[in-house]
Design a protein around this motif. Structure first.
Motif, PDB file in Angstrom:
ATOM      1  N   ARG A 109      -2.844  11.216   8.885  1.00  0.00           N
ATOM      2  CA  ARG A 109      -1.434  10.810   8.877  1.00  0.00           C
ATOM      3  C   ARG A 109      -0.872  10.779  10.294  1.00  0.00           C
ATOM      4  O   ARG A 109      -0.156   9.835  10.670  1.00  0.00           O
ATOM      5  CB  ARG A 109      -0.640  11.788   7.998  1.00  0.00           C
ATOM      6  CG  ARG A 109       0.840  11.454   7.810  1.00  0.00           C
ATOM      7  CD  ARG A 109       1.707  12.242   8.774  1.00  0.00           C
ATOM      8  NE  ARG A 109       1.394  13.655   8.730  1.00  0.00           N
ATOM      9  CZ  ARG A 109       1.760  14.506   9.672  1.00  0.00           C
ATOM     10  NH1 ARG A 109       2.424  14.085  10.737  1.00  0.00           N
ATOM     11  NH2 ARG A 109       1.451  15.798   9.578  1.00  0.00           N
TER      12      ARG A 109
ATOM     13  N   ARG B  46     -10.937   2.317   8.746  1.00  0.00           N
ATOM     14  CA  ARG B  46      -9.847   2.509   7.782  1.00  0.00           C
ATOM     15  C   ARG B  46      -8.516   2.723   8.515  1.00  0.00           C
ATOM     16  O   ARG B  46      -7.471   2.216   8.098  1.00  0.00           O
ATOM     17  CB  ARG B  46     -10.154   3.712   6.897  1.00  0.00           C
ATOM     18  CG  ARG B  46     -11.298   3.467   5.907  1.00  0.00           C
ATOM     19  CD  ARG B  46     -11.884   4.793   5.428  1.00  0.00           C
ATOM     20  NE  ARG B  46     -12.889   4.619   4.400  1.00  0.00           N
ATOM     21  CZ  ARG B  46     -14.149   4.275   4.633  1.00  0.00           C
ATOM     22  NH1 ARG B  46     -14.550   4.034   5.873  1.00  0.00           N
ATOM     23  NH2 ARG B  46     -15.000   4.146   3.641  1.00  0.00           N
TER      24      ARG B  46
ATOM     25  N   ASP C  12      -5.217   0.418   7.981  1.00  0.00           N
ATOM     26  CA  ASP C  12      -3.953   0.974   7.490  1.00  0.00           C
ATOM     27  C   ASP C  12      -2.841   0.786   8.513  1.00  0.00           C
ATOM     28  O   ASP C  12      -1.674   0.558   8.151  1.00  0.00           O
ATOM     29  CB  ASP C  12      -4.127   2.454   7.152  1.00  0.00           C
ATOM     30  CG  ASP C  12      -5.017   2.668   5.937  1.00  0.00           C
ATOM     31  OD1 ASP C  12      -5.214   1.703   5.170  1.00  0.00           O
ATOM     32  OD2 ASP C  12      -5.515   3.799   5.752  1.00  0.00           O
TER      33      ASP C  12
ATOM     34  N   GLU D 282      -1.643  -2.766   8.165  1.00  0.00           N
ATOM     35  CA  GLU D 282      -0.887  -2.964   6.925  1.00  0.00           C
ATOM     36  C   GLU D 282       0.520  -2.375   7.027  1.00  0.00           C
ATOM     37  O   GLU D 282       1.504  -3.018   6.654  1.00  0.00           O
ATOM     38  CB  GLU D 282      -1.636  -2.324   5.751  1.00  0.00           C
ATOM     39  CG  GLU D 282      -0.925  -2.549   4.424  1.00  0.00           C
ATOM     40  CD  GLU D 282      -1.714  -1.999   3.257  1.00  0.00           C
ATOM     41  OE1 GLU D 282      -1.096  -1.753   2.206  1.00  0.00           O
ATOM     42  OE2 GLU D 282      -2.940  -1.798   3.397  1.00  0.00           O
ATOM     43  N   ILE D 283       0.637  -1.164   7.566  1.00  0.00           N
ATOM     44  CA  ILE D 283       1.953  -0.526   7.703  1.00  0.00           C
ATOM     45  C   ILE D 283       2.833  -1.311   8.664  1.00  0.00           C
ATOM     46  O   ILE D 283       4.020  -1.533   8.407  1.00  0.00           O
ATOM     47  CB  ILE D 283       1.799   0.937   8.151  1.00  0.00           C
ATOM     48  CG1 ILE D 283       1.173   1.766   7.026  1.00  0.00           C
ATOM     49  CG2 ILE D 283       3.156   1.540   8.546  1.00  0.00           C
ATOM     50  CD1 ILE D 283       0.733   3.150   7.448  1.00  0.00           C
TER      51      ILE D 283
ATOM     52  N   ALA E 199       5.087   5.681   4.436  1.00  0.00           N
ATOM     53  CA  ALA E 199       3.856   4.933   4.191  1.00  0.00           C
ATOM     54  C   ALA E 199       2.658   5.617   4.852  1.00  0.00           C
ATOM     55  O   ALA E 199       1.554   5.608   4.305  1.00  0.00           O
ATOM     56  CB  ALA E 199       3.998   3.498   4.701  1.00  0.00           C
ATOM     57  N   CYS E 200       2.860   6.216   6.016  1.00  0.00           N
ATOM     58  CA  CYS E 200       1.775   6.954   6.676  1.00  0.00           C
ATOM     59  C   CYS E 200       1.336   8.135   5.826  1.00  0.00           C
ATOM     60  O   CYS E 200       0.131   8.396   5.664  1.00  0.00           O
ATOM     61  CB  CYS E 200       2.222   7.428   8.057  1.00  0.00           C
ATOM     62  SG  CYS E 200       2.483   6.108   9.274  1.00  0.00           S
TER      63      CYS E 200
ATOM     64  N   GLU F  63       1.685   8.426   2.574  1.00  0.00           N
ATOM     65  CA  GLU F  63       1.057   7.930   1.351  1.00  0.00           C
ATOM     66  C   GLU F  63      -0.361   7.431   1.613  1.00  0.00           C
ATOM     67  O   GLU F  63      -1.264   7.633   0.795  1.00  0.00           O
ATOM     68  CB  GLU F  63       1.922   6.827   0.742  1.00  0.00           C
ATOM     69  CG  GLU F  63       3.237   7.354   0.171  1.00  0.00           C
ATOM     70  CD  GLU F  63       4.131   6.251  -0.352  1.00  0.00           C
ATOM     71  OE1 GLU F  63       3.890   5.079   0.012  1.00  0.00           O
ATOM     72  OE2 GLU F  63       5.071   6.560  -1.105  1.00  0.00           O
ATOM     73  N   LYS F  64      -0.554   6.753   2.732  1.00  0.00           N
ATOM     74  CA  LYS F  64      -1.891   6.262   3.074  1.00  0.00           C
ATOM     75  C   LYS F  64      -2.864   7.428   3.265  1.00  0.00           C
ATOM     76  O   LYS F  64      -4.010   7.391   2.804  1.00  0.00           O
ATOM     77  CB  LYS F  64      -1.831   5.420   4.348  1.00  0.00           C
ATOM     78  CG  LYS F  64      -1.409   3.981   4.131  1.00  0.00           C
ATOM     79  CD  LYS F  64      -2.472   3.209   3.381  1.00  0.00           C
ATOM     80  CE  LYS F  64      -2.079   1.761   3.206  1.00  0.00           C
ATOM     81  NZ  LYS F  64      -3.085   1.019   2.383  1.00  0.00           N
TER      82      LYS F  64
ATOM     83  N   HIS G 234      -3.685   8.841  -0.095  1.00  0.00           N
ATOM     84  CA  HIS G 234      -4.559   7.931  -0.830  1.00  0.00           C
ATOM     85  C   HIS G 234      -5.992   8.011  -0.314  1.00  0.00           C
ATOM     86  O   HIS G 234      -6.947   8.052  -1.097  1.00  0.00           O
ATOM     87  CB  HIS G 234      -4.044   6.500  -0.694  1.00  0.00           C
ATOM     88  CG  HIS G 234      -5.017   5.457  -1.169  1.00  0.00           C
ATOM     89  ND1 HIS G 234      -5.283   5.237  -2.501  1.00  0.00           N
ATOM     90  CD2 HIS G 234      -5.804   4.595  -0.478  1.00  0.00           C
ATOM     91  CE1 HIS G 234      -6.189   4.279  -2.616  1.00  0.00           C
ATOM     92  NE2 HIS G 234      -6.515   3.865  -1.403  1.00  0.00           N
ATOM     93  N   ARG G 235      -6.156   8.059   0.998  1.00  0.00           N
ATOM     94  CA  ARG G 235      -7.492   8.124   1.570  1.00  0.00           C
ATOM     95  C   ARG G 235      -8.189   9.433   1.208  1.00  0.00           C
ATOM     96  O   ARG G 235      -9.414   9.477   1.062  1.00  0.00           O
ATOM     97  CB  ARG G 235      -7.423   7.981   3.090  1.00  0.00           C
ATOM     98  CG  ARG G 235      -7.019   6.591   3.589  1.00  0.00           C
ATOM     99  CD  ARG G 235      -8.003   5.537   3.163  1.00  0.00           C
ATOM    100  NE  ARG G 235      -7.767   4.263   3.834  1.00  0.00           N
ATOM    101  CZ  ARG G 235      -8.397   3.143   3.542  1.00  0.00           C
ATOM    102  NH1 ARG G 235      -9.321   3.139   2.579  1.00  0.00           N
ATOM    103  NH2 ARG G 235      -8.136   2.026   4.186  1.00  0.00           N
TER     104      ARG G 235
END
Length: 330
Positions: free
Chosen positions: A68, A118, A122, A125-126, A296-297, A299-300, A303-304
């Motif tokens: 993160r 990854r 990410d 995308e963010i 979003a950071c 959440e990513k 998720h990872r």
């Protein structure tokens, strides 16, 4: 490698005196990223690797917290100029250099590659979802804004000192002026002129001899320095700038402040802190956007951590420049 095995050692440069940054780590077994604000060391878990490091001067992050934080750095959320785009280029360049190094540890590369890929996915995308329309999110755009406030004319030459990543980031924002280029390394100058030629910019001059460089400092309408502050050399530079027949803009982007340096004696020098203040004034109405990007950071990273033992699928397409980094295209 599991995400829980990822480690990031972080040090903010404002917390220590110059010369006290580097811990005793084997550079072949970790990715080091050095920016104007911080240093990062990224590596797979190894209990012996951080033994003996005074963690009072460092922040050690692991697993999803490390991932993160890396996302917040690469998207510009940890930068003084929040949302700035230059940092991601620095990170990609650092990884490309480490990945291509013949001294890099093969096992470390094997373990880090999937997570670096990854991380880059990410980040893109963010940025595309939340930060794409954040104006003024680069050093170059802020420099251009300040130049416009001086009502500078394209016929007025700008002396650009330095040829590193900061100079390269600023270059596209000022190439409507005639550019005078000075740099200690001739290889760096060649890279800048190659980029200018690629952009079909014909109005630039390269100054290499001592007499030519003195002339450039004395007669440029505006001066932008993208090199670290250096006590002895700066005394000479300040003395030359005092003899200028015209008094245009002087920006020194190699230091947060000019206080207690030779530049303090030269009126009107603009350091990095003034760019940061300009950016803060622009950020007032963007708070919600940055909050969404920070979420979003988080959440990513979550998720990872949870998606699979190896961190999830590689589903976000790369540009050609990113594919080159991972496919071994040099």
């Amino acid at each position: 490698m599991l995400l829980s095995d990822l480690r990031v050692l972080h040090q903010h440069k404002r917390t220590v005196h110059d010369g006290a940054f580097t811990p005793l780590l084997d550079p072949s077994t970790l990715l080091q990223i050095d920016t104007c604000q911080r240093r990062l060391w990224i590596f797979p878990v190894d209990s012996a690797r951080t033994t003996g490091i005074d963690l009072a001067n460092f922040e050690l992050l692991s697993g999803s917290d490390a991932y993160r934080f890396l996302l917040q750095v690469s998207t510009g959320l940890e930068s003084q100029i929040r949302g700035e785009t230059d940092i991601f280029g620095q990170i990609k360049a650092a990884w490309a250099q480490f990945d291509a190094s013949p001294n890099a540890d093969a096992l470390t590369l094997q373990m880090l590659r999937p997570w670096i890929q990854r991380w880059f996915e990410d980040t893109k995308e963010i940025r595309s979802l939340y930060l794409q329309k954040v104006g003024g999110a680069s050093y170059g755009s802020l420099v251009r804004m300040i130049l416009k406030q001086t009502e500078s004319h394209p016929d007025e030459p700008i002396l650009l000192v330095g040829a590193g990543q900061l100079a390269q980031a600023i270059l596209p924002w000022i190439d409507d002026h005639e550019l005078w280029l000075v740099n200690r390394s001739l290889a760096g100058l060649e890279a800048l002129t190659t980029e200018l030629a690629r952009r079909s910019c014909k109005r630039f001059k390269v100054f290499t001899t001592e007499d030519e460089i003195r002339f450039a400092y004395r007669h440029a309408a505006h001066v932008i320095l993208c090199i670290p502050m250096q006590e002895e050399e700066d005394q000479v530079r300040v003395a030359l700038l005092r003899t200028r027949p015209r008094h245009g803009l002087i920006m020194h982007l190699g230091g947060i402040e000019v206080r207690d340096t030779a530049w303090e004696t030269l009126p009107g020098v603009i350091p990095l802190s003034e760019l940061f203040e300009l950016q803060k004034r622009q950020e007032v109405h963007r708070g919600d956007v940055f909050s969404q990007a920070e979420l979003a950071c988080w959440e990513k990273a979550r998720h990872r951590l949870l998606s699979s033992p190896v961190g999830g699928s590689l589903s976000v397409p790369h540009g050609w420049e990113d594919l080159a980094v991972f496919a071994g295209i040099r």
